[in-house]
Design a protein around this motif. Structure first.
Motif, mmCIF file in Angstrom:
data_model
loop_
_atom_site.group_PDB
_atom_site.id
_atom_site.type_symbol
_atom_site.label_atom_id
_atom_site.label_comp_id
_atom_site.label_asym_id
_atom_site.label_seq_id
_atom_site.Cartn_x
_atom_site.Cartn_y
_atom_site.Cartn_z
ATOM 1 N N ALA A 156 58.597 -126.599 51.331
ATOM 2 C CA ALA A 156 58.184 -127.985 51.529
ATOM 3 C C ALA A 156 59.391 -128.759 52.050
ATOM 4 N N ILE A 157 59.141 -129.712 52.905
ATOM 5 C CA ILE A 157 60.200 -130.498 53.522
ATOM 6 C C ILE A 157 59.979 -131.970 53.224
ATOM 7 N N GLY A 158 61.049 -132.629 52.904
ATOM 8 C CA GLY A 158 60.967 -134.066 52.658
ATOM 9 C C GLY A 158 61.935 -134.826 53.533
ATOM 10 N N TYR B 76 68.753 -141.412 57.427
ATOM 11 C CA TYR B 76 67.622 -140.558 57.083
ATOM 12 C C TYR B 76 68.099 -139.118 56.910
ATOM 13 N N TYR B 77 67.619 -138.497 55.841
ATOM 14 C CA TYR B 77 67.979 -137.125 55.508
ATOM 15 C C TYR B 77 66.722 -136.282 55.394
ATOM 16 N N CYS B 78 66.838 -135.013 55.738
ATOM 17 C CA CYS B 78 65.764 -134.090 55.432
ATOM 18 C C CYS B 78 66.261 -133.106 54.377
ATOM 19 N N ALA B 79 65.313 -132.571 53.636
ATOM 20 C CA ALA B 79 65.647 -131.642 52.568
ATOM 21 C C ALA B 79 64.506 -130.650 52.413
ATOM 22 N N ALA B 80 64.832 -129.487 51.880
ATOM 23 C CA ALA B 80 63.849 -128.427 51.750
ATOM 24 C C ALA B 80 63.892 -127.830 50.354
ATOM 25 N N ASP B 81 62.730 -127.473 49.874
ATOM 26 C CA ASP B 81 62.618 -126.777 48.590
ATOM 27 C C ASP B 81 61.307 -126.018 48.574
ATOM 28 N N SER C 284 59.336 -125.935 46.156
ATOM 29 C CA SER C 284 58.386 -126.701 45.350
ATOM 30 C C SER C 284 58.132 -128.067 45.972
ATOM 31 N N VAL C 285 56.898 -128.325 46.362
ATOM 32 C CA VAL C 285 56.579 -129.634 46.922
ATOM 33 C C VAL C 285 56.726 -130.721 45.852
ATOM 34 N N LEU C 286 56.555 -130.360 44.594
ATOM 35 C CA LEU C 286 56.722 -131.353 43.534
ATOM 36 C C LEU C 286 58.185 -131.788 43.434
ATOM 37 N N ARG C 287 59.095 -130.840 43.538
ATOM 38 C CA ARG C 287 60.510 -131.211 43.508
ATOM 39 C C ARG C 287 60.875 -132.055 44.730
ATOM 40 N N VAL C 288 60.273 -131.740 45.863
ATOM 41 C CA VAL C 288 60.545 -132.548 47.057
ATOM 42 C C VAL C 288 60.031 -133.969 46.842
ATOM 43 N N ARG C 289 58.868 -134.110 46.236
ATOM 44 C CA ARG C 289 58.345 -135.456 45.953
ATOM 45 C C ARG C 289 59.320 -136.234 45.079
ATOM 46 N N ILE C 290 59.904 -135.564 44.087
ATOM 47 C CA ILE C 290 60.845 -136.223 43.197
ATOM 48 C C ILE C 290 62.191 -136.432 43.875
ATOM 49 N N GLY C 291 62.572 -135.474 44.697
ATOM 50 C CA GLY C 291 63.819 -135.611 45.447
ATOM 51 C C GLY C 291 65.058 -135.194 44.701
ATOM 52 N N ARG C 292 64.894 -134.339 43.703
ATOM 53 C CA ARG C 292 66.049 -133.896 42.925
ATOM 54 C C ARG C 292 66.089 -132.377 42.870
ATOM 55 N N ASN C 293 67.321 -131.866 42.781
ATOM 56 C CA ASN C 293 67.541 -130.428 42.620
ATOM 57 C C ASN C 293 66.887 -129.609 43.728
#
Length: 123
Positions: free
Chosen positions: A32-34, A93-98, A100-109
C-alpha cells in the motif's frame, strides 16, 4: 530500497500538479502506498493512500474531489494528481510504502519513506 517522489513545483491557485512516487529495489505491487504532507510549522498529515491492488483508496476530507491517487504497478510508480490547488496545499509531500494499508492510513512505522517534493501554491 528507495522511493523517489517527484513532480512538485510552484503553481498558482487553481492549477494542477502530478506527483510521482517511483520505487527502486522493491516491487510496489505488494505494498500500500500513501502520500503525506508537512507544511512549515505543522505536523505531517496523511493526504491519500491506495491499497496494493488499488481496490481501497482513502483521501483526507480537504482534498476529496480535487486529488486523485492511482498506481501503475507495471511502472512501479504511484501518482497523485492534484487539481484545483489551494495555497493551503503548500507543503513538502512525501510518499511511503507498507504492506499494511492500515499502517499507511495511520502513517506510522511504515516500511519505506521517500524524500519529499515541495509543492508551493501561490494565491
Amino acid at each position: 530500497v528507495q522511493l523517489q517522489a517527484s513532480g512538485g513545483g510552484l503553481v498558482q491557485a487553481g492549477g494542477s500538479l502530478r506527483l510521482s512516487c517511483a520505487a527502486s529495489g522493491v516491487t510496489l505491487d505488494s505494498y500500500a502506498i500513501g502520500w503525506f504532507r508537512q507544511a512549515p510549522g505543522r505536523e505531517r498529515e496523511g493526504v491519500s493512500c491506495i491499497s496494493s491492488t488499488g481496490g481501497s483508496i482513502y483521501y483526507r476530507d480537504s482534498v476529496k474531489g480535487r486529488f486523485t491517487i492511482s498506481r501503475d504497478n507495471a511502472k512501479n510508480t504511484v501518482y497523485l494528481q492534484m487539481n484545483s490547488l489551494k495555497p493551503e496545499d503548500t507543503a513538502v509531500y512525501y510518499c511511503a510504502a507498507d504492506r499494511s494499508v492500515l499502517r499507511v492510513r495511520i502513517g506510522r512505522n511504515l516500511d519505506y519513506w521517500g524524500q519529499g517534493t515541495l509543492v508551493t501554491v501561490s494565491s
